[in-house]
Design a protein around this motif. Structure first.
Motif: not given
Length: 636
Positions: A487-488, A493-498, A510-513, A628-633
């Protein structure tokens, strides 16, 4: 644990300055993982976690035009980091009148040890000076450089040119090469059948040589995941294009022959891929013609079957460049064609060997670029640039740096001028970067070595003589933490860090909107999208998806698929009758993997508790996937 910041004499940090530190390791980001203090606050006690493994640093000063940035990893209970002006090239070494190394440039071995943080230049083809047994090191953590002094007999035991430098369990291995003292009109007749070990602790070479299984020069070398140095191809005593592969163990100090290459080659590239395999590419054959065949070797440098055995080829080119992409993929760019000049054509204006490639009749593009996927498939990319002698360098976010012919505002090549570009894997193109690194001040061909993502050092010469220069553009590392990722959007045109490990031709989008990542149903080779650069020990990942099908997952070489999928593995996703979107929770603790989906949990065991690997979400054979979301801890 002590922490020490350093600066380069050529690029000092103005004072006063404020230093912001971020602790990195197998723990989540918290108030304890960041500190801000004055740059001269020596003796300050910091409240970082005890298991801190690395630091990223940013220093800001009123008199500095750009921030100074640095990165360092824990070694011997301390972390040293060097602060560079971001995106600004700095001199790291210029020989003084008393330095005997390097001499006239040519034939130096150049390499980097991530374990010790040292860049090494060793040996030379300058038979008129002591440079043939000399060496120098540059410490990327402290900024110190050291010329190995011939007067103290700390130098190479044997004169050698065209050797290689590799990491050797924290030391550096200078292997093979040739005796530079010979008739310059003839090839060297004495090839080195030995390797020498440089010990950073004593700043000298060990007296005992390691004998090679086969004498070699003009070979390639890299370090395997098991710590062994592998020497590939080159010229040996029976062939100008050797197919010999040999591995040298830092434990036994013994060199052993491995299965030979399918295609012999002189001056090849040996590229360590993200999945641990080795890509052997480029180089010249017995008669001096460029080799187009590609050969992948396994993680232990053993042979692999079709299509990795040399049966896959690119159009042969002199001086083609290669660099690794996420997930075991690679990028190949440019190089000159092995053909005679056309009437009135002066190929020497652009090419060191050969001529500019014949333009493609459809695109009219001359030089080319290819995406080499981990499954051995090859895709030609749109490439409208001139790259006769390109340089490719590791970059963060799956975006390597390219040094090639510069262009004006209209996209026309500027003769004898170098420009900096960056590859965008989502758009499959190279974009010009507005950074002046002083590349055009160099009067010799650039010899470049990456010291991490977005950090590199090069050897060359300018109007004042030999110089080693370097630059740091970013501090992203294997310990980076990003929450959330999808979501960042970075740009539009592209997702962050993927980054994908296959060409994103309709199978990955990837849908930036909306901040959503879509992976269509897998074909012959499932695509994966990797969290770039980062490696994980104990961690948890939460993957939200809106599709009926959950994504498959990868942790290093381990795959996690739906039990109903044809490519299901011993480590499986939970078996759930139906979903209408949901959340996958992936958790790794030691050797244990636990995956939860809709309240159902599956588990399996890894073989190595210490394994640190990258993580990816992948296509599924069962249907399209929308994430829709990828979160890593980090941490358990």
């Amino acid at each position: 644990m002590s922490i020490q910041a350093h600066t380069l004499p050529s690029c000092p940090l103005p004072v006063p300055a404020r230093l912001d530190l971020a602790a990195l390791g197998d723990f989540p980001i918290s108030n304890r993982t960041s500190e801000s203090l004055a740059i001269d606050a020596s003796g300050t006690n910091l409240g970082f976690p005890q298991d801190t493994l690395a630091l990223a640093a940013t220093a800001n000063a009123d008199l500095a035009q750009v921030p100074f940035i640095g990165y360092g990893e824990l070694a011997s209970q301390r972390i040293d980091f060097l602060l560079w002006p971001q995106g600004t090239a700095c001199d790291v070494f210029r020989p003084s009148s008393t330095d005997s190394f390097p001499g006239t440039l040519g034939g130096e071995a150049l390499g980097y040890s991530n374990t010790s943080g040292l860049v090494m230049v060793a040996g030379s083809n300058d038979a008129t000076s002591a440079a043939i047994v000399g060496a120098l090191t540059f410490d990327t953590r402290s900024g110190e450089n050291y010329v190995v002094d011939p007067r103290k007999r700390q130098v190479l035991s044997e004169p050698r040119a065209f050797a290689t430098v590799t990491d050797f369990a924290g030391k550096l291995l200078v292997a093979g090469g040739e005796n530079p003292i010979h008739d310059p009109a003839q090839p060297a007749s004495v090839l080195r059948s030995s390797a020498e070990v440089y010990d950073p602790a004593t700043q000298s070479f060990e007296p005992d040589l390691i004998m090679l299984a086969d004498a070699t020069t003009h070979h390639a070398a890299t370090t395997l995941d098991n710590g062994e140095s592998v020497l590939v191809g080159g010229r040996n005593e029976i062939s100008n294009a050797s197919n010999v592969v040999q591995a040298i163990s830092p434990t036994t100090r013994v060199s052993k022959l491995l299965e030979p290459l399918g295609v012999g080659r002189n001056d090849p590239t040996a590229l360590h891929l993200d999945d641990g395999r080795i890509l052997v590419a480029g180089g010249n054959d017995q008669d001096g013609h460029p080799v187009g065949a590609l050969e992948w070797r396994d993680v232990d440098a053993s042979q692999l079957p079709l299509p990795f055995d040399g049966s896959t080829s690119l159009p042969p080119r002199f001086d083609r460049a290669f660099v690794a992409l996420p997930g075991g993929a690679a990028l190949a760019v440019g190089g000159c064609e092995d053909r005679p000049p056309n009437p009135g054509e002066d190929c020497a204006q652009s090419c060191n060997r050969g001529c500019a490639p014949t333009p493609d009749p459809q695109t009219q593009q001359s030089y080319d670029a290819f995406w080499l996927a981990s499954d051995g498939s090859v895709t030609r990319l749109d490439f409208a640039h001139e790259a006769p002698e390109p340089v490719l360098i590791q970059g963060s976010d799956g975006r390597p740096w390219l040094i090639a012919t510069a262009e004006d505002d209209s996209g026309n090549a500027i003769a004898h001028s170098l420009g900096l570009y960056r590859f965008d894997p989502w758009q499959k193109r190279f974009d010009a970067v507005d950074l002046d690194l002083g590349l055009n001040q160099t009067t010799t061909a650039l010899r470049v070595v990456a010291t991490g993502p977005d950090a590199f050092v090069w050897l060359g010469a300018d109007d004042t003589g030999t110089v080693v220069r370097g630059v740091r553009i970013g501090t992203r590392s294997r310990f980076a933490s990003d929450v959330p990722l999808v979501s960042l959007p970075d740009g539009v045109s592209r997702p962050a860090h993927l980054a994908p490990d296959h060409v994103p031709d309709g199978t990955v989008s990837y849908d930036a909107a909306g901040g959503t990542l879509t992976l269509s149903a897998a074909g012959a080779a499932p695509n994966c999208v990797w969290i770039t650069d980062a490696e994980y020990g104990d961690f948890s990942a939460q993957i939200s998806f809106s599709s009926a099908t959950p994504p498959n997952l990868r942790f290093g070489t381990h795959s996690f698929a739906d039990p109903n999928s044809p490519d299901s593995t011993p480590c499986q996703l939970p078996s759930v009758e139906s979903t209408n979107g949901g959340k996958l929770d992936f958790r790794r603790t030691g050797t244990s993997i636990a995956i939860n989906l809709g309240g159902v949990t599956s588990s399996c065991k890894l073989t190595d508790e210490s394994e640190r690997s990258p993580f990816a979400i992948c296509q599924s054979e069962l249907g399209s996937v929308t994430v829709t979301e990828l979160a890593v801890t980090r941490g358990d």
